[in-house]
Design an enzyme around this catalytic site. Structure first.
Site, PDB file in Angstrom:
ATOM      1  N   SER A   1      -0.098  -1.138  -6.368  1.00 20.65           N
ATOM      2  CA  SER A   1       0.025  -2.389  -7.096  1.00 20.65           C
ATOM      3  C   SER A   1       0.723  -2.167  -8.434  1.00 20.65           C
ATOM      4  O   SER A   1       0.577  -1.121  -9.055  1.00 20.65           O
ATOM      5  CB  SER A   1      -1.354  -2.987  -7.351  1.00 20.65           C
ATOM      6  OG  SER A   1      -1.951  -3.345  -6.143  1.00 20.65           O
TER       7      SER A   1
ATOM      8  N   LYS B   1     -14.470  -8.152  -7.967  1.00 22.27           N
ATOM      9  CA  LYS B   1     -13.701  -9.000  -8.887  1.00 22.27           C
ATOM     10  C   LYS B   1     -12.981 -10.107  -8.114  1.00 22.27           C
ATOM     11  O   LYS B   1     -12.942 -11.261  -8.553  1.00 22.27           O
ATOM     12  CB  LYS B   1     -12.701  -8.157  -9.668  1.00 22.27           C
ATOM     13  CG  LYS B   1     -12.066  -8.915 -10.827  1.00 22.27           C
ATOM     14  CD  LYS B   1     -11.351  -8.007 -11.796  1.00 22.27           C
ATOM     15  CE  LYS B   1     -10.726  -8.842 -12.902  1.00 22.27           C
ATOM     16  NZ  LYS B   1     -10.078  -8.017 -13.934  1.00 22.27           N
ATOM     17  N   ASP B   2     -12.441  -9.767  -6.966  1.00 23.95           N
ATOM     18  CA  ASP B   2     -11.823 -10.790  -6.127  1.00 23.95           C
ATOM     19  C   ASP B   2     -12.842 -11.818  -5.665  1.00 23.95           C
ATOM     20  O   ASP B   2     -12.536 -13.014  -5.563  1.00 23.95           O
ATOM     21  CB  ASP B   2     -11.158 -10.153  -4.893  1.00 23.95           C
ATOM     22  CG  ASP B   2      -9.800  -9.547  -5.227  1.00 23.95           C
ATOM     23  OD1 ASP B   2      -9.266  -9.854  -6.305  1.00 23.95           O
ATOM     24  OD2 ASP B   2      -9.281  -8.757  -4.412  1.00 23.95           O
TER      25      ASP B   2
ATOM     26  N   HIS C   1       0.806  -1.208   0.000  1.00 23.04           N
ATOM     27  CA  HIS C   1       0.000   0.000   0.000  1.00 23.04           C
ATOM     28  C   HIS C   1       0.848   1.271   0.000  1.00 23.04           C
ATOM     29  O   HIS C   1       0.336   2.364  -0.136  1.00 23.04           O
ATOM     30  CB  HIS C   1      -0.988  -0.045   1.165  1.00 23.04           C
ATOM     31  CG  HIS C   1      -2.148  -0.943   0.841  1.00 23.04           C
ATOM     32  ND1 HIS C   1      -3.453  -0.647   1.134  1.00 23.04           N
ATOM     33  CD2 HIS C   1      -2.186  -2.129   0.200  1.00 23.04           C
ATOM     34  CE1 HIS C   1      -4.233  -1.622   0.706  1.00 23.04           C
ATOM     35  NE2 HIS C   1      -3.480  -2.533   0.147  1.00 23.04           N
TER      36      HIS C   1
ATOM     37  N   GLU D   1       5.179 -33.848  -0.208  1.00 25.63           N
ATOM     38  CA  GLU D   1       3.958 -33.375  -0.840  1.00 25.63           C
ATOM     39  C   GLU D   1       4.313 -32.685  -2.150  1.00 25.63           C
ATOM     40  O   GLU D   1       5.424 -32.168  -2.318  1.00 25.63           O
ATOM     41  CB  GLU D   1       3.253 -32.396   0.104  1.00 25.63           C
ATOM     42  CG  GLU D   1       2.661 -33.076   1.324  1.00 25.63           C
ATOM     43  CD  GLU D   1       1.367 -33.795   1.016  1.00 25.63           C
ATOM     44  OE1 GLU D   1       1.435 -34.912   0.492  1.00 25.63           O
ATOM     45  OE2 GLU D   1       0.288 -33.239   1.308  1.00 25.63           O
TER      46      GLU D   1
END
Lengths: 236, 422, 256
Positions: free
Chosen positions: B220, B244-245, B216, B288
């Site tokens: 971005s 959108k997320d 922040h 894994e």
């Protein structure tokens, strides 16, 4: 610019919160209420520029486009809310007694070795259970009490199994604050009424496990049990 | 009112709190009105998805810990009790178990996005490095979590991985004994792994907080890799990117649910349903899937210490990535050669994963070594060199005016009012 | 414009890697016979009659050597036995009942809340009775073997005489599907190993199928509930995705 408060509903932010709870359900935790806020001055112009399109594009805020959007938001929000609720339940239920705990519901107690006037304590579902072999005198005392003398009136007959008056079986947890009363061992104080005496706050119980004195609000509860034979009971 | 925050909220309760503790203003600034580049594609969902995955892991983990017993004699049975007797225990465990995989899928795509669009470049170096710290913490947490059910693969995975430290000269043996709290992986090891497995997620949360705080400050990155030049290039985070997320989160949950409900053991190893047995090693020890590439790098080096160093190096190299890449252009969209190389890296890592799943025999060894070589070649040689030699495509003037790539003239033309295009 | 080939490339590589891994695993051993299981697929449920017959086989055959320590008699409700049947089954075995008043360990008839009785007191006793081999616990056997139910079925029907060129260790049996092909367990099931009460013909294949159905249930007793819940949840999520996407489209229509 299209701000939340401009919508057709006075509390549109609550409804619009629906879309947000979709997000909230999924981990975004910012406050619904913040939506009402004015953007800080520095961003005011910026947002006005970038958002003015909605009012131009979809007609007035009260136009068809807006209400359609609001309805969509409402439905989506409701669905997300339902989803979140459905997620929470398994977590809560996982803290309830599990299947193995529920299944361990019953124990058998052999009464043979208990002499008249003596009692034993057994563990059932993690709780002490008092099994007392009453003497004739104790039975008589328990039966002869007038109900008006009791703060939690209950006859002795209701607390024993018919034909087995010499056996009293109670959950050995004081109904006041959960201490284990004394009185099952011969060396213990049994209180004025010959039953049990709770050392925590001085509650006293009679030979039927009924409260006779002190702050305890109720009689010692009788657990579910049955006589398998004359000398064997199954608790639970 | 000296010292009190000047709140702009109308709701009296919110306002009361906000003047004393301006969390609402902070949330509003950071998640509400936060100016976010308007041209994100769905790759930019994965940060939020990682946050969701992390929350799911922590919540389910807390409830599992209420029933799990970290004792070698009881651990396996306690997990089975969760599966059979605890109400919805199977659901919570399967969500947690597969959640680890989902978390890694999401984080790997998130990392790929950062790599492809140059999100690590100045001024976001520290943001990127915090991300690498999160990855390291995640790997440690996942590894320790995998030990907890105390199956065969838990036990032998723990043995093999802790033994890596024995590769270090002089102190190696002492480190391993210290890690174990004994002379083999045993009850003390299980206890400390449980303790740390519970602790580390909260450390991750703290670093995620820093990661977001750093984000922040810089704002971005975006698919074009150019900074927003003004308000016309950004949108407020809410509602545009929250919704959108949310779309991404829903799709994520569908994939997740398909795994949990219809193939909960698909990504697991059958050997972990055999209780741990210190006397018998399984035919194949495989970690894994999300750790397979590193495992492949480890095994590609014939020298024990060399392998360990290369494996750690494969992560550590990410820390210096911002300084290895010499190109001033961020997005691979404008770097034709880098673009090919970074996609090849993705394939390379997948190949490494496949190599890690197989016994190091025959051509798997060769493939493993080639893939390891390319991995380090990419970061240590190709990135610095290509950055200097490559001729990037012409960058657009601004985000809202993508002059290249067939954008065409905007209706209205004037860049000052591009939004009036309905 | 550029993202599509990129996405395809990565997806392709990922799928390729996965398939290669799966194929490589499968190729290691003899191909397992394909069995139609009642519990496969997203809508699969356990064939309870088959699971009950399988339990009969477990009682009469498997349980002589194999424990099922994770199971309780009360769990048998899950294959459709009634409470009285379960009580009778539990009461037919003697289980450790704690200690008597003198501190001596005692045995008592089982109750539904008891674990399945183990055939041996401990691993050493089990090994001693089985020529040094430890019969594995069967609670989660179906999950603990590569190939799951198919493998267990194959193992049951995979016994034969060893090929002429194979040198068998003393006491070992040949099994086509066992890793290494030498197994310490003698062939547990033959035609007619048990008498079914429901008239089903006890062929080897039928017995194998029944016992594996039982073992699959034992390993994943939650499976039916899980799958049914999954169908509902995924339908719900599809709906929610559609709605959320519609909201997103509406909102973003201003921007594009």
């Amino acid at each position: 610019m299209r701000r939340v408060g401009d919508g057709p509903f006075p509390h549109e932010w609550l409804l619009a919160g629906g879309a947000e709870s979709a997000a909230a359900a999924c981990g975004h935790v910012w406050s619904v209420a913040t939506r009402r806020n004015q953007p800080r001055p520095g961003f005011e112009d910026m947002m006005a520029t970038s958002l003015s399109a909605s009012d131009h594009g979809a007609g007035s805020p009260h136009g068809e486009g807006t209400s359609k959007r609001d309805f969509l938001k409402l439905v989506t929000g409701a669905a997300a809310l339902v989803g979140t609720g459905a997620i929470v339940w398994p977590l809560i239920d996982s803290m309830n007694p599990s299947q193995d705990v529920l299944a361990l519901g019953s124990i058998e107690v052999n009464l043979d070795p208990i002499q008249a006037g003596m009692g034993i304590t057994v563990l059932w579902r993690g709780k002490p259970i008092f099994v007392r072999h009453r003497t004739e005198k104790e039975i008589k005392e328990a039966e002869d009490v007038s109900l008006s003398a009791l703060s939690d009136p209950e006859t002795d007959a209701a607390r024993i199994k018919a034909g087995h008056a010499q056996w009293i079986v109670v959950v050995g947890i004081c109904t006041h604050l959960g201490c284990v009363p004394l009185g099952n061992k011969p060396s213990d104080p049994r209180g004025e009424w010959g039953g049990w005496f709770c050392p925590c706050h001085g509650s006293q119980y009679d030979t039927s496990g009924r409260v006779r004195h002190g702050p305890a609000p109720a009689n010692l509860p009788v657990p579910p049990y049955a006589f398998e034979t004359d000398t064997k009971i199954k608790i639970g | 009112m000296v010292g009190l925050h000047k709140s702009e909220f109308k709701n009296p309760l919110v306002r009361w709190i906000d003047t004393r503790l301006p969390v609402f203003t902070m949330m509003q600034n950071e998640y509400g009105s936060f100016p976010t580049p308007r041209n994100f594609n769905y790759f930019w969902n994965f940060g939020a998805l990682a946050m969701v995955a992390m929350m799911i892991m922590i919540i389910t983990g807390i409830f599992l810990a209420m029933n799990y017993v970290p004792n070698t004699a009881l651990a396996f049975d306690s997990v089975e009790r969760i599966m059979r007797d605890v109400n919805y225990g199977w659901l919570i465990r399967y969500v947690h178990m597969n959640g680890a995989s989902m978390f890694f899928v999401v984080v790997y795509i998130h990392i790929f996005r950062g790599l492809y669009y140059g999100s690590y470049k100045t001024p976001r170096e520290l943001l990127w490095m915090l991300g690498v710290v999160i990855l390291l913490l995640m790997m440690m947490t996942a590894f320790m979590g995998y030990v907890l059910p105390w199956g065969q693969m838990s036990y032998w995975g723990a043995t093999v991985i802790t033994n890596l430290f024995s590769a270090f000269p002089i102190v190696g043996k002492s480190i391993v004994t210290w890690l174990w709290g004994g002379f083999s992986v045993d009850n003390p090891t299980l206890n400390r792994f449980f303790s740390l497995h519970y602790l580390l997620p909260f450390v991750i949360v703290a670093v995620v907080f820093l990661h977001v705080a750093a984000l922040h400050i810089t704002g971005s990155n975006n698919p074009l890799g150019i900074e927003p030049k003004g308000p016309q290039d950004t949108l407020p985070f809410h509602p545009y990117y929250t919704v959108k997320d949310s779309v991404g989160i829903c799709v994520f949950l569908i994939v997740y649910a398909a795994l949990v409900f219809f193939a909960p053991n698909f990504l697991g190893n059958p050997d972990n349903y055999i209780p741990a047995n210190p006397m018998v090693t399984p035919a194949e020890i495989v970690p894994e899937w999300y750790l397979l590439p590193y495992y492949a790098i480890l095994r590609s080096v014939p020298n024990k210490l060399g392998g360990v160093l290369m494996m750690f190096g494969s992560i550590l190299v990410l820390f210096v990535l911002p300084w290895l890449d010499t190109s001033p252009v961020r997005s691979a969209r404008f770097r034709p050669i880098f673009r090919q190389l970074v996609l090849l890296l993705v394939i390379d890592v997948i190949v490494l994963g496949d190599v890690g799943a197989h016994r190091p025999e025959g051509w798997w060894v060769v493939v493993g070594r080639l893939a390891t070589t390319y991995y380090f070649l990419f970061f240590l040689v190709l990135l610095p060199v290509v950055g200097k030699l490559e001729r990037p495509l012409k960058l657009p003037d601004s985000i809202s005016k993508p002059v290249l790539g067939g954008g065409g003239p905007l209706p209205g033309g004037a860049p000052a009012k591009p939004m009036e295009k309905a | 414009m550029r993202r599509i080939p990129l996405a395809r490339l990565i997806l392709g590589a990922a799928l390729g890697g996965l398939l290669a891994t799966t194929a490589a695993r499968a190729a290691d051993d003899a191909k397992l016979p394909k069995v139609e299981w009642s519990f496969s697929g997203p809508f699969g449920t356990y064939d309870l009659a088959s699971a009950q017959r399988g339990f009969l086989i477990y009682q009469q055959v498997c349980s002589n050597c194999h424990s099922m320590n994770q199971l309780y008699y009360r769990n048998l409700e899950g294959i459709g036995l009634t409470e009285d049947q379960i009580k009778a089954i539990a009461a037919s075995v003697q289980v450790p009942g704690g200690v008597d008043d003198n501190g001596q360990p005692i045995q008592r008839p089982g109750r539904p809340a008891d674990h399945f009785r183990a055939p041996f007191a401990n691993d050493q006793a089990a090994r001693a009775a089985n020529g040094g081999a430890l019969p594995p616990d069967q609670s989660v056997l179906e999950l603990a073997r590569e190939g799951g139910a198919d493998y267990l079925y194959a193992l049951m029907v995979g016994y034969s005489d060893p090929p002429a060129d194979m040198k068998m260790q003393p006491g070992m049996m040949y099994n086509k599907y066992f890793p290494g092909h030498q197994i310490a367990m003698p062939q547990p099931l033959q035609d007619g190993s048990v008498q079914y009460t429901d008239g089903t013909k006890p062929s080897l294949e039928q017995e194998a199928k029944d016992v594996v159905t039982f073992l699959a249930w034992a390993a994943e007793p939650e499976m039916v509930e899980r799958k049914q819940m999954g169908v509902k949840i995924i339908l719900f999520l599809l709906l929610l995705t559609g709605l959320t996407y519609a909201v997103k489209r509406k909102l973003w229509s201003d921007v594009h």
